[in-house]
Design a protein around this motif. Sequence first.
Motif, PDB file in Angstrom:
ATOM      1  N   LEU A 171      91.214  41.863  49.462  1.00 47.29           N
ATOM      2  CA  LEU A 171      90.702  42.966  49.003  1.00 47.29           C
ATOM      3  C   LEU A 171      90.165  42.836  47.676  1.00 47.29           C
ATOM      4  N   VAL A 172      90.929  42.108  46.821  1.00 49.58           N
ATOM      5  CA  VAL A 172      90.342  41.799  45.472  1.00 49.58           C
ATOM      6  C   VAL A 172      89.101  40.671  45.725  1.00 49.58           C
ATOM      7  N   THR A 173      89.263  39.849  46.505  1.00 50.33           N
ATOM      8  CA  THR A 173      88.060  38.828  46.744  1.00 50.33           C
ATOM      9  C   THR A 173      86.813  39.612  47.266  1.00 50.33           C
ATOM     10  N   LEU A 174      87.186  40.539  48.164  1.00 46.69           N
ATOM     11  CA  LEU A 174      86.041  41.351  48.716  1.00 46.69           C
ATOM     12  C   LEU A 174      85.177  42.053  47.504  1.00 46.69           C
ATOM     13  N   LEU A 175      85.996  42.802  46.749  1.00 51.34           N
ATOM     14  CA  LEU A 175      85.510  43.611  45.772  1.00 51.34           C
ATOM     15  C   LEU A 175      84.760  42.701  44.593  1.00 51.34           C
ATOM     16  N   LEU A 215      77.572  46.818  57.792  1.00 54.70           N
ATOM     17  CA  LEU A 215      77.032  45.574  57.808  1.00 54.70           C
ATOM     18  C   LEU A 215      76.671  45.033  56.285  1.00 54.70           C
ATOM     19  N   PRO A 216      76.305  45.845  55.379  1.00 48.15           N
ATOM     20  CA  PRO A 216      76.124  45.374  54.206  1.00 48.15           C
ATOM     21  C   PRO A 216      77.635  44.831  53.687  1.00 48.15           C
ATOM     22  N   ILE A 217      78.497  45.646  53.717  1.00 52.88           N
ATOM     23  CA  ILE A 217      79.801  45.468  53.135  1.00 52.88           C
ATOM     24  C   ILE A 217      80.188  43.933  53.726  1.00 52.88           C
ATOM     25  N   ILE A 218      80.062  43.615  55.036  1.00 49.51           N
ATOM     26  CA  ILE A 218      80.594  42.562  55.770  1.00 49.51           C
ATOM     27  C   ILE A 218      79.803  41.435  55.149  1.00 49.51           C
ATOM     28  N   HIS A 219      78.462  41.413  55.326  1.00 46.65           N
ATOM     29  CA  HIS A 219      77.858  40.480  54.993  1.00 46.65           C
ATOM     30  C   HIS A 219      77.828  40.106  53.423  1.00 46.65           C
ATOM     31  N   VAL A 220      77.537  41.218  52.414  1.00 45.80           N
ATOM     32  CA  VAL A 220      77.704  40.716  51.026  1.00 45.80           C
ATOM     33  C   VAL A 220      78.998  40.458  50.519  1.00 45.80           C
ATOM     34  N   LYS A 221      80.135  41.337  50.863  1.00 42.15           N
ATOM     35  CA  LYS A 221      81.184  41.344  50.124  1.00 42.15           C
ATOM     36  C   LYS A 221      82.285  40.262  50.904  1.00 42.15           C
ATOM     37  N   LEU A 222      82.311  40.300  52.373  1.00 41.47           N
ATOM     38  CA  LEU A 222      83.072  39.421  53.087  1.00 41.47           C
ATOM     39  C   LEU A 222      82.542  37.963  53.051  1.00 41.47           C
TER      40      LEU A 222
END
Lengths: 181, 214
Positions: B6-10, A136-143
């Motif tokens: 992936l780059v955007t995600l990171l 969830l943190p990755i989805i909300h923050v990073k995606l």
Amino acid sequence: MLSSEERLRSLLVRGLAGDSSAYHAFLRELTAHLRAFLRKRLARLPEEVEDLVQESLLAVHIQRHTYDPGRPLTAWVYALARYKLIDLLRRRSRTDLFNDPLDEESQVFVASDTEACDARRDVAKLLEALPERQRLPIIHVKLEGLSVAETARRTGMSESAVKVGVHRGLKALAAKIRDSS
Amino acid sequence: MKTDDLVTLLATGTEAVDAKAPTRRYLTAVTLGTVVATSLVAGLLGIRPALLHDALEPMFLVKEAFCAALSAVALVAVARLSRPGVRLGLVPVVGLAAPVLAMWVLAAVALLATAPQNRVDLVLGQTAGVCPFLIALVSIPVFAAMVWTMRGLAPTRLRLAGAAGGLAAGAIGALVYSLHCPELAAPFLAIWYVLGMLIPAAVGAWVGPRMLRW
């Protein structure tokens, strides 16, 4: 060569200071360098190149705190990419010792840039397999690009738990990538 | 997922990286490991009552300097081996070899100055049978601290990094163990102390490729 070292280094240094658009530019430009570097060294395993590019990018991101801005960036990136390359070759020599592709010659013209951009392994699928407190943190923050505070509100997690979740989740993702190939 | 995605995600939502955090983590780990090792010696083996008396002996200072020098150099080697693209260089190698060679020279001098029938006693002291193992035992908390530190960084030569971590743990372990140890003879130190440091170094080289992988 020198100028790209200088430019990439200044982008990364700004990125490490919290400038995410500089960091984005750094990663984008680095991707092309990594792809060229790995493609040259994986001439016999072209289908592995893009997966290893992604694995190396993830490593660069996770290990970015180990870069010392006083030292050459080239040496740091080279050491990371080389480590990931050797790790892959070791894994492969254990698992498909007898599965060496024999039709190399016919492959010479097949691998174009756009084809190489499709990784065989889907990071998004591996992401789904992570536990909720990391996913969830990755989805909300990073995606989705939400702030840590907003993510904390939506998930009911504390802000530090969100940050830890992102960090540990990306590490776990890297481990899954390593084990899935 | 495409590489661009992936780059955007990171790159999304990244925050400033604390450049001093790795050094802080390293120093915290070494300090904690040393404190635990010291309480292990104090609680399990006991601090030598004659320690203050020993402290006036020149050979005691040589022994402490020997262990401290090896600890410091091995810690530098670990720090270098934990960062990708930083060469180990010659300095740590020479820095590790020099104290050991110096101790061997001292040992040879001491043995030559001793009557042949007394030389065995000088080499074996009173505790040769347990010394290397006790040093290895005392080094365990420091060893754990080394592994924890290196796992938070990115060593690329895992066997060498593991050996350096083990050696640092062994040298600090020996330094701490000297609070208990009654031996001051150079021939003893040249063999049994070095062996005690090499045990965790060998363990580190053995487990490094598995424990330090990332």
